[in-house]
Design a protein around this motif. Structure first.
Motif, PDB file in Angstrom:
ATOM      1  N   THR A   7       0.803  -1.212   0.000  1.00 45.95           N
ATOM      2  CA  THR A   7       0.000   0.000   0.000  1.00 45.95           C
ATOM      3  C   THR A   7       0.835   1.260   0.000  1.00 45.95           C
ATOM      4  N   ASP A   9       2.883   4.146  -1.093  1.00 47.61           N
ATOM      5  CA  ASP A   9       3.298   4.799  -2.315  1.00 47.61           C
ATOM      6  C   ASP A   9       3.806   6.203  -2.024  1.00 47.61           C
ATOM      7  N   HIS A 148      -5.273   5.453  -0.068  1.00 46.28           N
ATOM      8  CA  HIS A 148      -4.099   5.554  -0.937  1.00 46.28           C
ATOM      9  C   HIS A 148      -4.473   5.339  -2.397  1.00 46.28           C
ATOM     10  N   ALA A 149      -5.734   5.603  -2.725  1.00 48.64           N
ATOM     11  CA  ALA A 149      -6.110   5.518  -4.143  1.00 48.64           C
ATOM     12  C   ALA A 149      -5.460   6.650  -4.912  1.00 48.64           C
ATOM     13  N   THR A 150      -5.495   7.845  -4.333  1.00 50.93           N
ATOM     14  CA  THR A 150      -4.751   8.943  -4.938  1.00 50.93           C
ATOM     15  C   THR A 150      -3.295   8.791  -4.552  1.00 50.93           C
ATOM     16  N   PHE A 151      -2.457   8.801  -5.543  1.00 53.64           N
ATOM     17  CA  PHE A 151      -1.039   8.600  -5.275  1.00 53.64           C
ATOM     18  C   PHE A 151      -0.237   9.427  -6.266  1.00 53.64           C
ATOM     19  N   ARG A 153       2.876   9.208  -8.706  1.00 51.11           N
ATOM     20  CA  ARG A 153       3.763   8.269  -9.355  1.00 51.11           C
ATOM     21  C   ARG A 153       5.199   8.725  -9.209  1.00 51.11           C
ATOM     22  N   ASP A 161      -5.978   5.768  -8.452  1.00 50.90           N
ATOM     23  CA  ASP A 161      -6.073   4.337  -8.696  1.00 50.90           C
ATOM     24  C   ASP A 161      -7.509   3.945  -8.378  1.00 50.90           C
ATOM     25  N   ARG A 162      -8.320   3.835  -9.423  1.00 51.68           N
ATOM     26  CA  ARG A 162      -9.745   3.583  -9.202  1.00 51.68           C
ATOM     27  C   ARG A 162     -10.003   2.232  -8.564  1.00 51.68           C
ATOM     28  N   HIS A 163      -9.018   1.346  -8.634  1.00 48.72           N
ATOM     29  CA  HIS A 163      -9.215   0.051  -7.986  1.00 48.72           C
ATOM     30  C   HIS A 163      -9.314   0.204  -6.474  1.00 48.72           C
ATOM     31  N   ARG A 164      -8.747   1.291  -5.965  1.00 49.32           N
ATOM     32  CA  ARG A 164      -8.798   1.494  -4.513  1.00 49.32           C
ATOM     33  C   ARG A 164      -9.749   2.606  -4.116  1.00 49.32           C
ATOM     34  N   PRO A 195     -10.021   3.980 -18.302  1.00 46.00           N
ATOM     35  CA  PRO A 195     -11.199   3.499 -17.581  1.00 46.00           C
ATOM     36  C   PRO A 195     -11.722   4.581 -16.642  1.00 46.00           C
ATOM     37  N   ARG A 196     -13.031   4.780 -16.676  1.00 43.72           N
ATOM     38  CA  ARG A 196     -13.683   5.734 -15.778  1.00 43.72           C
ATOM     39  C   ARG A 196     -14.961   5.074 -15.317  1.00 43.72           C
ATOM     40  N   THR A 200     -16.130   6.866  -8.499  1.00 45.42           N
ATOM     41  CA  THR A 200     -14.688   7.073  -8.370  1.00 45.42           C
ATOM     42  C   THR A 200     -14.341   8.522  -8.702  1.00 45.42           C
TER      43      THR A 200
ATOM     44  N   ARG B  75      -2.575  -4.791 -12.976  1.00 46.12           N
ATOM     45  CA  ARG B  75      -3.215  -3.495 -12.759  1.00 46.12           C
ATOM     46  C   ARG B  75      -2.369  -2.629 -11.829  1.00 46.12           C
ATOM     47  N   VAL B  79      -0.831   0.841 -13.190  1.00 43.78           N
ATOM     48  CA  VAL B  79      -1.379   2.082 -12.663  1.00 43.78           C
ATOM     49  C   VAL B  79      -0.409   2.735 -11.691  1.00 43.78           C
ATOM     50  N   ARG B  80       0.144   1.975 -10.802  1.00 44.02           N
ATOM     51  CA  ARG B  80       0.916   2.589  -9.721  1.00 44.02           C
ATOM     52  C   ARG B  80       2.389   2.734 -10.056  1.00 44.02           C
ATOM     53  N   ASP B  81       2.941   1.786 -10.798  1.00 41.56           N
ATOM     54  CA  ASP B  81       4.369   1.862 -11.115  1.00 41.56           C
ATOM     55  C   ASP B  81       4.637   2.418 -12.504  1.00 41.56           C
ATOM     56  N   SER B 131     -17.324  -1.880 -14.557  1.00 39.62           N
ATOM     57  CA  SER B 131     -17.948  -0.639 -14.105  1.00 39.62           C
ATOM     58  C   SER B 131     -17.066   0.547 -14.502  1.00 39.62           C
ATOM     59  N   CYS B 132     -15.792   0.294 -14.743  1.00 38.88           N
ATOM     60  CA  CYS B 132     -14.897   1.352 -15.231  1.00 38.88           C
ATOM     61  C   CYS B 132     -14.312   1.010 -16.596  1.00 38.88           C
ATOM     62  N   HIS B 133     -13.859  -0.229 -16.750  1.00 30.85           N
ATOM     63  CA  HIS B 133     -13.202  -0.597 -18.002  1.00 30.85           C
ATOM     64  C   HIS B 133     -14.223  -0.823 -19.094  1.00 30.85           C
ATOM     65  N   ARG B 134     -13.815  -0.507 -20.278  1.00 29.12           N
ATOM     66  CA  ARG B 134     -14.643  -0.759 -21.443  1.00 29.12           C
ATOM     67  C   ARG B 134     -14.718  -2.266 -21.692  1.00 29.12           C
ATOM     68  N   LEU B 159      -3.576   0.620 -19.842  1.00 29.18           N
ATOM     69  CA  LEU B 159      -4.014   1.087 -18.520  1.00 29.18           C
ATOM     70  C   LEU B 159      -5.161   0.253 -18.022  1.00 29.18           C
TER      71      LEU B 159
END
Lengths: 270, 159
Positions: A7, A9, A148-151, A153, A161-164, A195-196, A200, B75, B79-81, B131-134, B159
Motif C-alpha cells: 500500500t 506509495d 491511498h487511491a490517490t497517489f 507516481r 487508482d480507481r481500484h482502490r 477506464p472511468r 470514483t 493493474r 497504474v501505480r508503477d 464498471s470502469c473498463h470498457r 491502462l
C-alpha cells in the motif's frame, strides 16, 4: 511482478519540494533522444523563447515493463499570452482523448481541463487560463485519501487508482484548484486506455498513457497543432530539457505559491 | 460398572432401518454425479480474433486458474508503477475474446453472452472490472485495435 497488496506509495524523499533540483545522472538516453529531436528540426523556433512542439516525443518511450523513473518530473509551461480568446483546443483534445464530457451540472461535471477567464478590474486585462490538475509535489488530494487511491507516481504524476477509490470525495474537497471530480453515474463507452466509472474520483492524468510511450499530452499536442502554441511539456528535473531553458528565460509563475505545493504547471504572463 | 446408554442414530434405528437410508443416499449420490457429469464445463466462446492469434499470454488451462491473479498484478504494475506492457493489458483480452451478436456488434458486459460472463455466471463470481473498463473493443474514430498484427492491444491500451 510486484506484490499487489502493498500500500505504501509515499515518496521516500524527505523533502518532496526539492525534487526538481535533484541531480540527474549524465549520459542518459533521453538526452540523446532530445538531441536528435532538436537536430531533426522537430522543434521549430518561431521567436525567441517560443518553441513550437510538433508532436514529437520529448523523451524516448520507456521500454515495456520499465517503471516510471523518480529522476523525472513531468510538467507544463503555459504561456497565457498565446492563449487566444475563445480557443479551447486543449479542452477539446482532452475530451476526445479521455472520453469525458461536461453535462449541465456545472462544476459537478468533469472538467479535467477547463478555461478560467479572469479580468483585472484595474485595467480590464482578461486572461484565459487553462486549468487542470497541477500535479503537485505535495498534493493535498493524496494526503487526504483514506485508501491511498490517490497517489503520486515516481515521475511526479498525481493519479487516482480507481481500484482502490471508494468515492469518498475527500480529494475533490482538498484540491485547491478544483481539479478533482467525482463520477456519480454509470458510464459506458469509455476509451480503452482510460477506464472511468461510477463512484470514483478522476482528474487530469497528464496523459500518462501517452507519456509512457514517449508522446506529449493531448492538450499540448492540440495547442501546438491548432491552437496558439501556448503549451509546452517537458521534464522539469532535466536541466537539458527545453522547458527548463524556457522557464529560466520567461517570467513565469505558479498558482497559489503560498500553499507551497510544488505544482508542476508553470504559467507565463500570469 | 455398566456401559453408558447408547446415543445417536445407531441407537435410534436398528440394522433393518439403516439399510434403506444407505440405499437412498447411494441413489442420491449417483444421481448427483450423473447430473454433474452431464453439465458441460463453461468454455470461453470461440472468436475469430482469438483463433487468428492462436495463443494467449499464458496457456489456456493456466489462464483459467490464474487470470484473476494476473489481472490484479498487472493493474498495480501499470497504474501505480507505470510498468506498461500492452501484451498483458485487459483490453487485449477484450480485443481477442469479444463476442459479437447476430448483427456483428460486440456485446457488453450486461449481456450474458459476454465472454467473461460465460463462465462467471455459472460460477457465481461477480467481476466489477467493467464498471470502469470498457467491455467491448473500441470501433469508432479509428482507435479499434481488433486486427493489429500481434493480435493484442497496441501499446496505448495498457491502462
Amino acid at each position: 511482478m510486484t506484490d499487489p497488496r502493498r500500500t505504501s506509495d509515499r515518496p521516500t524523499s524527505a523533502c518532496p519540494m526539492a525534487e526538481t533540483d535533484a541531480p540527474r545522472p549524465a549520459g542518459r538516453s533521453r538526452r540523446q533522444a532530445l538531441a536528435a529531436f532538436a537536430a531533426g528540426a522537430a522543434a521549430t523556433m518561431l521567436a525567441p523563447g517560443v518553441v513550437l512542439i510538433t508532436g514529437a516525443a520529448p523523451g524516448a518511450a520507456r521500454p515495456p515493463g520499465t517503471p516510471a523513473s523518480p529522476a523525472q518530473r513531468w510538467g507544463l509551461l503555459i504561456e497565457l499570452g498565446h492563449c487566444a480568446d475563445g480557443c479551447a483546443r486543449c479542452v477539446e483534445a482532452c475530451q476526445t482523448e479521455h472520453g469525458w464530457h461536461a453535462g449541465d451540472h456545472g462544476a459537478h461535471d468533469p472538467h479535467w481541463i477547463r478555461l478560467v477567464s479572469a479580468t483585472d478590474d484595474t485595467h480590464g486585462r482578461t486572461l484565459n487560463l487553462p486549468l487542470m490538475c497541477q500535479h503537485c509535489a505535495a498534493p493535498p488530494c493524496r494526503d487526504v485519501c483514506p485508501t491511498h487511491a490517490t497517489f503520486r507516481r515516481a515521475d511526479g504524476i498525481v493519479l487516482v487508482d480507481r481500484h482502490r477509490c471508494i468515492g469518498c470525495r475527500y480529494c475533490v474537497m482538498a484540491c485547491p484548484f478544483s481539479a478533482r471530480f467525482f463520477t456519480p453515474g454509470a458510464l459506458t463507452d469509455q476509451r480503452p486506455h482510460m477506464p472511468r466509472g461510477q463512484g470514483t474520483a478522476e482528474g487530469c492524468t497528464l496523459c500518462v498513457h501517452r507519456i509512457d510511450q514517449g508522446q506529449i499530452p493531448a492538450c499540448v499536442e492540440a495547442c501546438a497543432a491548432a491552437g496558439g502554441g501556448a503549451m509546452r511539456f517537458g521534464d522539469l528535473a532535466d536541466p537539458d530539457d527545453p522547458i527548463r531553458a524556457a522557464l529560466a528565460e520567461l517570467p513565469t509563475a505558479r498558482l497559489r505559491p503560498d500553499l507551497g505545493l510544488g505544482t508542476a504547471v508553470h504559467y507565463g504572463d500570469l | 460398572m455398566s456401559a453408558p446408554p447408547p446415543i445417536g442414530p445407531r441407537a435410534l434405528m436398528g440394522r433393518s432401518a439403516r439399510a434403506p437410508l444407505l440405499a437412498g443416499l447411494a441413489v442420491l449420490a449417483v444421481t448427483w454425479i450423473l447430473l454433474w457429469a452431464g453439465q458441460a464445463a463453461p468454455e470461453l466462446p470461440d472468436t475469430a480474433a482469438a483463433a487468428e492469434t492462436g495463443s494467449c499470454v499464458l496457456p489456456g488451462p493456466e489462464m483459467r486458474v490464474r487470470h484473476m491473479d494476473v489481472l490484479f498484478e498487472v493493474r498495480d504494475e501499470v497504474v501505480r508503477d507505470g510498468r506498461r506492457n500492452a501484451e498483458w493489458a485487459l483490453h487485449g483480452c477484450i480485443e481477442c475474446h469479444a463476442v459479437a451478436d447476430a448483427a456483428g456488434v460486440p456485446v457488453g458486459h450486461d449481456d450474458p453472452r459476454h465472454f467473461c460472463r460465460s463462465c462467471h455466471d455459472q460460477t457465481a463470481v461477480a467481476a466489477d472490472c467493467f464498471s470502469c473498463h470498457r467491455a467491448t473493443p473500441e470501433t469508432a474514430d479509428g482507435h479499434t485495435v481488433a486486427h493489429h498484427p500481434a493480435g493484442r492491444a497496441h501499446s496505448g491500451d495498457a491502462l
